[in-house]
Design a protein around this motif. Structure first.
Motif, PDB file in Angstrom:
ATOM      1  N   SER A 225       0.856  -1.310   0.150  1.00 27.38           N
ATOM      2  CA  SER A 225       0.140  -0.077   0.016  1.00 27.38           C
ATOM      3  C   SER A 225       1.001   1.119  -0.128  1.00 27.38           C
ATOM      4  CB  SER A 225      -0.860   0.043   1.364  1.00 27.38           C
ATOM      5  OG  SER A 225      -1.843  -0.822   1.286  1.00 27.38           O
ATOM      6  N   TYR A 226       1.989   1.224   0.695  1.00 21.40           N
ATOM      7  CA  TYR A 226       2.861   2.323   0.787  1.00 21.40           C
ATOM      8  C   TYR A 226       3.732   2.591  -0.486  1.00 21.40           C
ATOM      9  CZ  TYR A 226       7.455   4.635   1.800  1.00 21.40           C
ATOM     10  OH  TYR A 226       8.153   5.742   1.661  1.00 21.40           O
ATOM     11  N   LEU A 227       4.016   1.555  -1.137  1.00 19.60           N
ATOM     12  CA  LEU A 227       4.556   1.540  -2.440  1.00 19.60           C
ATOM     13  C   LEU A 227       3.673   2.085  -3.500  1.00 19.60           C
ATOM     14  CD1 LEU A 227       6.265  -1.890  -2.223  1.00 19.60           C
ATOM     15  CD2 LEU A 227       7.510   0.057  -2.132  1.00 19.60           C
ATOM     16  N   LYS A 228       2.901   1.503  -3.365  1.00 20.73           N
ATOM     17  CA  LYS A 228       1.500   2.124  -4.531  1.00 20.73           C
ATOM     18  C   LYS A 228       1.300   3.473  -4.247  1.00 20.73           C
ATOM     19  CE  LYS A 228      -3.064   1.202  -6.453  1.00 20.73           C
ATOM     20  NZ  LYS A 228      -4.338   0.175  -6.246  1.00 20.73           N
ATOM     21  N   GLU A 229       1.235   4.216  -2.924  1.00 15.06           N
ATOM     22  CA  GLU A 229       0.709   5.434  -2.644  1.00 15.06           C
ATOM     23  C   GLU A 229       2.215   6.300  -3.227  1.00 15.06           C
ATOM     24  OE1 GLU A 229       0.066   5.798   1.412  1.00 15.06           O
ATOM     25  OE2 GLU A 229      -1.993   4.635   1.227  1.00 15.06           O
ATOM     26  N   ASN A 230       3.271   5.840  -3.181  1.00 15.21           N
ATOM     27  CA  ASN A 230       4.624   6.482  -3.412  1.00 15.21           C
ATOM     28  C   ASN A 230       5.147   6.249  -4.921  1.00 15.21           C
ATOM     29  OD1 ASN A 230       5.638   8.136  -0.874  1.00 15.21           O
ATOM     30  ND2 ASN A 230       4.510   6.230  -0.207  1.00 15.21           N
ATOM     31  N   ASP A 231       4.281   5.757  -5.694  1.00 12.23           N
ATOM     32  CA  ASP A 231       4.638   5.222  -6.926  1.00 12.23           C
ATOM     33  C   ASP A 231       5.693   4.751  -7.283  1.00 12.23           C
ATOM     34  OD1 ASP A 231       4.088   5.488  -9.773  1.00 12.23           O
ATOM     35  OD2 ASP A 231       5.489   7.414 -10.078  1.00 12.23           O
ATOM     36  N   LEU A 232       5.993   3.420  -6.463  1.00  9.47           N
ATOM     37  CA  LEU A 232       7.129   2.384  -6.520  1.00  9.47           C
ATOM     38  C   LEU A 232       6.542   1.203  -6.674  1.00  9.47           C
ATOM     39  CD1 LEU A 232       8.864   3.616  -3.022  1.00  9.47           C
ATOM     40  CD2 LEU A 232       9.585   4.062  -5.361  1.00  9.47           C
ATOM     41  N   ASP A 233       7.481   0.366  -7.719  1.00  8.58           N
ATOM     42  CA  ASP A 233       6.887  -0.832  -8.354  1.00  8.58           C
ATOM     43  C   ASP A 233       7.391  -1.909  -7.467  1.00  8.58           C
ATOM     44  OD1 ASP A 233       6.090   0.568 -10.532  1.00  8.58           O
ATOM     45  OD2 ASP A 233       8.042   0.638 -11.611  1.00  8.58           O
ATOM     46  N   GLY A 234       8.145  -1.506  -6.289  1.00 10.14           N
ATOM     47  CA  GLY A 234       8.586  -2.659  -5.372  1.00 10.14           C
ATOM     48  C   GLY A 234       9.714  -2.073  -4.470  1.00 10.14           C
ATOM     49  N   ALA A 235      10.105  -3.045  -3.742  1.00 14.15           N
ATOM     50  CA  ALA A 235      11.054  -2.684  -2.491  1.00 14.15           C
ATOM     51  C   ALA A 235      11.965  -4.111  -2.403  1.00 14.15           C
ATOM     52  CB  ALA A 235      10.414  -2.480  -1.373  1.00 14.15           C
ATOM     53  N   VAL A 236      13.308  -3.567  -2.106  1.00 14.05           N
ATOM     54  CA  VAL A 236      14.175  -4.859  -2.081  1.00 14.05           C
ATOM     55  C   VAL A 236      15.050  -4.285  -0.716  1.00 14.05           C
ATOM     56  CG1 VAL A 236      16.446  -5.503  -2.901  1.00 14.05           C
ATOM     57  CG2 VAL A 236      14.538  -5.008  -4.496  1.00 14.05           C
ATOM     58  N   PHE A 237      15.035  -5.317  -0.031  1.00 13.21           N
ATOM     59  CA  PHE A 237      15.795  -5.140   1.462  1.00 13.21           C
ATOM     60  C   PHE A 237      16.709  -6.296   1.535  1.00 13.21           C
ATOM     61  CE2 PHE A 237      11.310  -3.409   2.694  1.00 13.21           C
ATOM     62  CZ  PHE A 237      11.830  -2.164   2.715  1.00 13.21           C
ATOM     63  N   PHE A 238      17.864  -5.850   1.939  1.00 13.48           N
ATOM     64  CA  PHE A 238      18.886  -6.680   2.341  1.00 13.48           C
ATOM     65  C   PHE A 238      19.021  -7.151   3.980  1.00 13.48           C
ATOM     66  CE2 PHE A 238      20.248  -6.750  -1.887  1.00 13.48           C
ATOM     67  CZ  PHE A 238      21.342  -7.556  -1.956  1.00 13.48           C
ATOM     68  N   ASN A 239      18.292  -6.354   4.660  1.00 12.00           N
ATOM     69  CA  ASN A 239      18.250  -6.454   6.040  1.00 12.00           C
ATOM     70  C   ASN A 239      17.754  -7.858   6.579  1.00 12.00           C
ATOM     71  OD1 ASN A 239      17.388  -6.143   9.014  1.00 12.00           O
ATOM     72  ND2 ASN A 239      17.851  -4.089   8.968  1.00 12.00           N
ATOM     73  N   ARG A 240      18.255  -8.592   7.053  1.00 17.53           N
ATOM     74  CA  ARG A 240      17.629 -10.091   7.496  1.00 17.53           C
ATOM     75  C   ARG A 240      16.518 -10.024   8.528  1.00 17.53           C
ATOM     76  NH1 ARG A 240      21.806 -13.682  11.303  1.00 17.53           N
ATOM     77  NH2 ARG A 240      22.468 -11.739  12.539  1.00 17.53           N
ATOM     78  N   HIS A 241      16.284  -8.833   9.413  1.00 15.66           N
ATOM     79  CA  HIS A 241      15.228  -8.755  10.110  1.00 15.66           C
ATOM     80  C   HIS A 241      14.164  -8.297   9.070  1.00 15.66           C
ATOM     81  CE1 HIS A 241      17.858  -9.125  13.735  1.00 15.66           C
ATOM     82  NE2 HIS A 241      18.557  -8.520  13.070  1.00 15.66           N
ATOM     83  N   TYR A 242      14.159  -7.624   8.243  1.00 14.85           N
ATOM     84  CA  TYR A 242      13.110  -7.307   7.525  1.00 14.85           C
ATOM     85  C   TYR A 242      12.703  -8.509   6.496  1.00 14.85           C
ATOM     86  CZ  TYR A 242      14.274  -2.364   8.123  1.00 14.85           C
ATOM     87  OH  TYR A 242      14.593  -0.982   8.889  1.00 14.85           O
ATOM     88  N   VAL A 243      13.759  -9.212   6.268  1.00 16.15           N
ATOM     89  CA  VAL A 243      13.446 -10.234   5.264  1.00 16.15           C
ATOM     90  C   VAL A 243      12.300 -11.247   6.061  1.00 16.15           C
ATOM     91  CG1 VAL A 243      14.401 -12.390   4.247  1.00 16.15           C
ATOM     92  CG2 VAL A 243      15.519 -10.300   3.985  1.00 16.15           C
ATOM     93  N   TYR A 244      12.809 -11.570   7.539  1.00 16.47           N
ATOM     94  CA  TYR A 244      12.038 -12.275   8.402  1.00 16.47           C
ATOM     95  C   TYR A 244      10.606 -11.914   8.488  1.00 16.47           C
ATOM     96  CZ  TYR A 244      11.207 -15.059  12.727  1.00 16.47           C
ATOM     97  OH  TYR A 244      10.731 -15.912  13.656  1.00 16.47           O
ATOM     98  N   CYS A 245      10.177 -10.503   9.037  1.00 14.18           N
ATOM     99  CA  CYS A 245       9.208 -10.143   9.533  1.00 14.18           C
ATOM    100  C   CYS A 245       8.224 -10.048   7.994  1.00 14.18           C
ATOM    101  CB  CYS A 245       9.276  -8.771   9.959  1.00 14.18           C
ATOM    102  SG  CYS A 245       9.379  -7.324   8.715  1.00 14.18           S
ATOM    103  N   LEU A 246       8.854 -10.147   7.028  1.00 15.10           N
ATOM    104  CA  LEU A 246       7.860 -10.081   5.764  1.00 15.10           C
ATOM    105  C   LEU A 246       7.836 -11.576   5.130  1.00 15.10           C
ATOM    106  CD1 LEU A 246       9.577  -6.983   4.003  1.00 15.10           C
ATOM    107  CD2 LEU A 246       7.359  -7.067   4.887  1.00 15.10           C
ATOM    108  N   SER A 247       8.736 -12.320   5.313  1.00 18.85           N
ATOM    109  CA  SER A 247       8.569 -14.068   4.563  1.00 18.85           C
ATOM    110  C   SER A 247       8.530 -14.984   5.724  1.00 18.85           C
ATOM    111  CB  SER A 247       9.686 -13.986   3.658  1.00 18.85           C
ATOM    112  OG  SER A 247      11.016 -14.168   4.568  1.00 18.85           O
TER     113      SER A 247
END
Length: 209
Positions: free
Chosen positions: A22-44
């Motif tokens: 929802s945030y990405l869509k509101e900010n005209d972004l097609d996606g997000a890439v994170f290398f932070n393993r804590h972000y990877v964990y909370c999202l997947s």
């Protein structure tokens, strides 16, 4: 006696993905890439336990969620795709591990115009897209915790309490800080039932940090 860390709920991981989308869509972004393993964990729901090697996640605004790892059989209940990279050559780690991920990540960015990135994302290695740092905004998005995250935080607090209890057992005049630190670290590790991903350095009296 060691504890068993709680795992994240895949349904909640998917909900966090949708909040990000929802945030990405509101900010005209097609996606997000994170290398932070804590972000990877909370999202997947995938925890990359090896701190020496990187992992990454791609959340497409209108598409799927992909994780990038060298694990051969990762547990990633809320990921739609798992992409593997080879981190070593003849059992020796390659010198540019972020480049190893970028090599398999860049083809997945085809067709995307602008993506959000985090503070640990080597944006210079990502090709064909415009990168925008969304670190601060994403940290605000993460402030509201789901029940599975609250359970993980409560477990972490219990581990810390056991470490301080161990310190109280040993604390006496002339004890060396390193002995106290070692005892607390040992107790916290047993309490968590796994290697600790971070440990503070404020153990020497009168010396900041």
């Amino acid at each position: 006696m060691s504890g068993i860390p709680p795992v994240l709920d895949p349904v909640s991981c998917r909900a966090r993905q949708e909040t990000l989308r929802s945030y990405l869509k509101e900010n005209d972004l097609d996606g997000a890439v994170f290398f932070n393993r804590h972000y990877v964990y909370c999202l997947s729901g995938y925890w990359h336990g090896q701190p020496l090697t990187p992992t990454a996640i791609l959340v497409e605004t209108g598409g799927k969620t992909s994780i990038f790892t060298h694990d051969e059989a990762p547990t990633a209940p809320a990921a739609d795709e798992v992409v593997h990279y080879i981190p070593n050559h003849l059992f020796t780690l390659k010198p540019n591990l972020s480049g190893c991920i970028a090599e398999v990540l860049n083809p997945r960015l085809t067709g995307l115009r602008k993506i959000g990135t985090g503070e640990q994302t080597p944006a210079a290695m990502l090709s064909g897209v415009e990168c925008r740092d969304i670190t601060e905004d994403y940290q605000y998005l993460r402030r509201e915790k789901h029940p599975d995250e609250v359970a993980a935080l409560e477990f972490t607090i219990q581990c810390a309490e056991r470490a301080y209890a161990a310190a109280l057992q040993l604390l006496e005049p002339e004890i060396e800080e390193v002995e106290l630190m070692a005892a607390m670290h040992e107790e916290a590790t047993f309490a968590a039932g796994e290697l600790l991903s971070g440990w503070g350095q404020d153990f020497q009296c009168g010396v900041p940090g």
